[in-house]
Design a protein around this motif. Structure first.
Motif, PDB file in Angstrom:
ATOM      1  N   THR A 287      92.539 130.502  20.116  1.00 43.18           N
ATOM      2  CA  THR A 287      92.568 129.471  19.441  1.00 43.18           C
ATOM      3  C   THR A 287      92.413 128.086  19.316  1.00 43.18           C
ATOM      4  O   THR A 287      93.194 127.590  20.706  1.00 43.18           O
ATOM      5  CB  THR A 287      94.171 129.733  18.100  1.00 43.18           C
ATOM      6  N   MET A 288      91.607 127.531  18.718  1.00 41.67           N
ATOM      7  CA  MET A 288      91.847 125.418  19.101  1.00 41.67           C
ATOM      8  C   MET A 288      92.768 125.044  18.410  1.00 41.67           C
ATOM      9  O   MET A 288      92.549 124.727  16.519  1.00 41.67           O
ATOM     10  CB  MET A 288      90.133 125.586  18.620  1.00 41.67           C
ATOM     11  N   TYR A 289      93.243 123.475  18.417  1.00 40.66           N
ATOM     12  CA  TYR A 289      93.699 122.995  17.792  1.00 40.66           C
ATOM     13  C   TYR A 289      93.417 121.547  18.012  1.00 40.66           C
ATOM     14  O   TYR A 289      93.111 120.919  19.676  1.00 40.66           O
ATOM     15  CB  TYR A 289      96.265 122.844  18.333  1.00 40.66           C
ATOM     16  N   TYR A 290      93.221 121.016  17.472  1.00 41.09           N
ATOM     17  CA  TYR A 290      92.014 119.491  17.118  1.00 41.09           C
ATOM     18  C   TYR A 290      92.794 118.348  15.770  1.00 41.09           C
ATOM     19  O   TYR A 290      92.841 118.627  15.614  1.00 41.09           O
ATOM     20  CB  TYR A 290      90.910 119.531  16.452  1.00 41.09           C
ATOM     21  N   GLY A 291      92.923 116.896  16.579  1.00 42.66           N
ATOM     22  CA  GLY A 291      93.722 116.247  15.928  1.00 42.66           C
ATOM     23  C   GLY A 291      93.454 114.907  16.088  1.00 42.66           C
ATOM     24  O   GLY A 291      93.470 115.040  18.262  1.00 42.66           O
TER      25      GLY A 291
END
Length: 422
Positions: A287-291
């Motif tokens: 899973t990938m989390y971006y910000g």
């Protein structure tokens, strides 16, 4: 009504006040109660601030006010805020903090001290990205196999410009300072320490492992130059300051350092000042989390999410994600010497017959085999820059080989090594 006191009304603290007031209707609808900032603590009362909140320069005004339910700690530092948080908890006040440095050293101590009093710290890692909630709640059914993160916007901005525009390190550092991305003393960011603090917090939630910054491998980006950028572009890599947590059997490796990664990987596409975290769970996969990893409003968004969570759920959620220790599964920290990966090496040498053979022999003596090789002529025609990548080997072997290479009479500058992460 829930009353909030904020200790440290700087960029983030001001955003917390403004968002709580501007979005009070939707926050009330989601929390079930009105949340009101009632008092802010500042160092200098004479400084002009466009805030509709009572201010004081006395921390005790928040700690001793029995009507204040939640204390938001945004002071910075380690030991002084630790004492403030303990005093707040002793007064039975819930705490929300964005203080990654304090948590890197004292998170387990605070968990024990708080007992059933909630502590929120979503804003301590990756700014506005809800990575702590993702690990502690959304992925709680998974054994976490690995975490790879880009969690320092300053370094990521600099490396992106170096990779894509060929800007030299010193030039882009000055630009980052002028833009406010880097401090006057940038060593905490470019040395990897800021990212390491964040990694340790995530590792506690993912693995229940108690490590301090001094226990893990931490390297910065200060030695990266145009030759490394050339090699990366030539072989399809990006260079990122990468935080890595990886579980193998009963051990977890924790490390922060520049890494060559496949430019097509999801994490490699995180550019500029943005942050990204890749988490691999045994059930869900990657899973990938971006910000945004910093900034007043983005970080304040995470602070307020913790406040809302506390108002909704009280002390139901464990601080570091484990209500009970897993039986027979206490993980240990892997020694840096036991890291097993591929490596890139840059060596500036005297350009004469036999040098390449001697280098190959030294690497072979340490059980290191060469995967790829490029020679670049230096501006000084008597010297050459040699760029190697290796097959997988142990960290201890590569370090010993670099030590032996550095002692050779044909070496013109200390060899530089970057790990290759696949």
């Amino acid at each position: 009504m829930v009353k909030v006191g904020i200790i440290g009304v700087g960029t983030v603290g001001s955003s917390v006040v403004n968002i709580l007031q501007k979005n009070r209707d939707i926050i009330k609808a989601r929390a079930g109660k009105e949340i009101v900032p009632v008092l802010g603590i500042v160092k200098n009362l004479d400084k002009t601030r466009d805030l509709d909140i009572k201010l004081s320069d006395n921390i005790d005004d928040v700690l001793e006010d029995e009507s204040i339910d939640i204390v938001v700690e945004l002071m910075g530092g380690v030991e002084a805020p630790l004492e403030v948080v303990k005093k707040a908890l002793a007064k039975n006040k819930a705490v929300v903090t964005a203080n990654k440095a304090m948590l890197a050293y004292h998170r387990y101590e605070l968990q024990q001290y708080a007992k059933e009093i909630p502590i929120g710290f979503e804003a301590s890692v990756a700014g506005g990205i809800p990575i702590i909630k993702a690990l502690r709640e959304g992925l709680s059914a998974n054994h976490i196999e690995s975490i790879k993160g880009i969690m320092n916007g300053t370094c990521n901005y600099m490396l992106t410009k170096m990779m894509k525009e060929g800007v030299a390190f010193d030039v882009i550092l000055k630009e980052a300072q002028d833009l406010g991305y880097a401090e006057a003393d940038p060593s905490f960011d470019i040395g990897g320490f800021d990212a390491a603090h964040k990694l340790l917090i995530l590792a506690s939630i993912a693995y229940g492992i108690d490590a301090k910054p001094e226990d893990i491998l931490i390297e910065g980006i200060e030695n990266i130059n145009k030759e490394d950028i050339f090699f990366a572009n030539e072989f399809g890599y990006s260079i990122k300051l990468l935080t890595i947590a990886k579980k193998t059997d009963d051990a977890v490796e924790l490390r922060v350092h520049p890494a060559l990664i496949d430019r097509n990987a999801m994490i490699a596409k995180v550019d500029g000042v943005m942050n990204g975290v890749s988490v691999v769970g045994d059930c869900v996969g990657e899973t990938m989390y971006y910000g945004p990893g910093a900034g007043g409003d983005a970080t304040a968004s995470s602070v307020i999410s913790d406040i809302i969570d506390i108002v909704r759920n009280g002390s139901n959620s464990p601080m570091l994600g484990f209500k009970n220790i897993l039986e027979n599964s206490v993980l240990k920290l892997k020694k840096a010497d036991d890291i097993f990966t591929k490596y890139y090496i840059r060596i500036e040498v005297e350009d004469r017959i036999g040098v390449l053979s001697k280098i190959s022999n030294i690497l072979g003596d340490h059980d290191i085999s060469i995967n790829s090789f490029i020679q670049k002529q230096s501006s000084d025609t008597q010297n050459a820059t040699l760029l190697f990548s290796t097959h997988q080997c142990f960290e201890k072997n590569i370090q010993n080989a670099i030590h032996d290479l550095g002692a050779c009479d044909f070496i013109r500058k200390n060899p530089v090594m970057i790990r290759i992460e696949e």
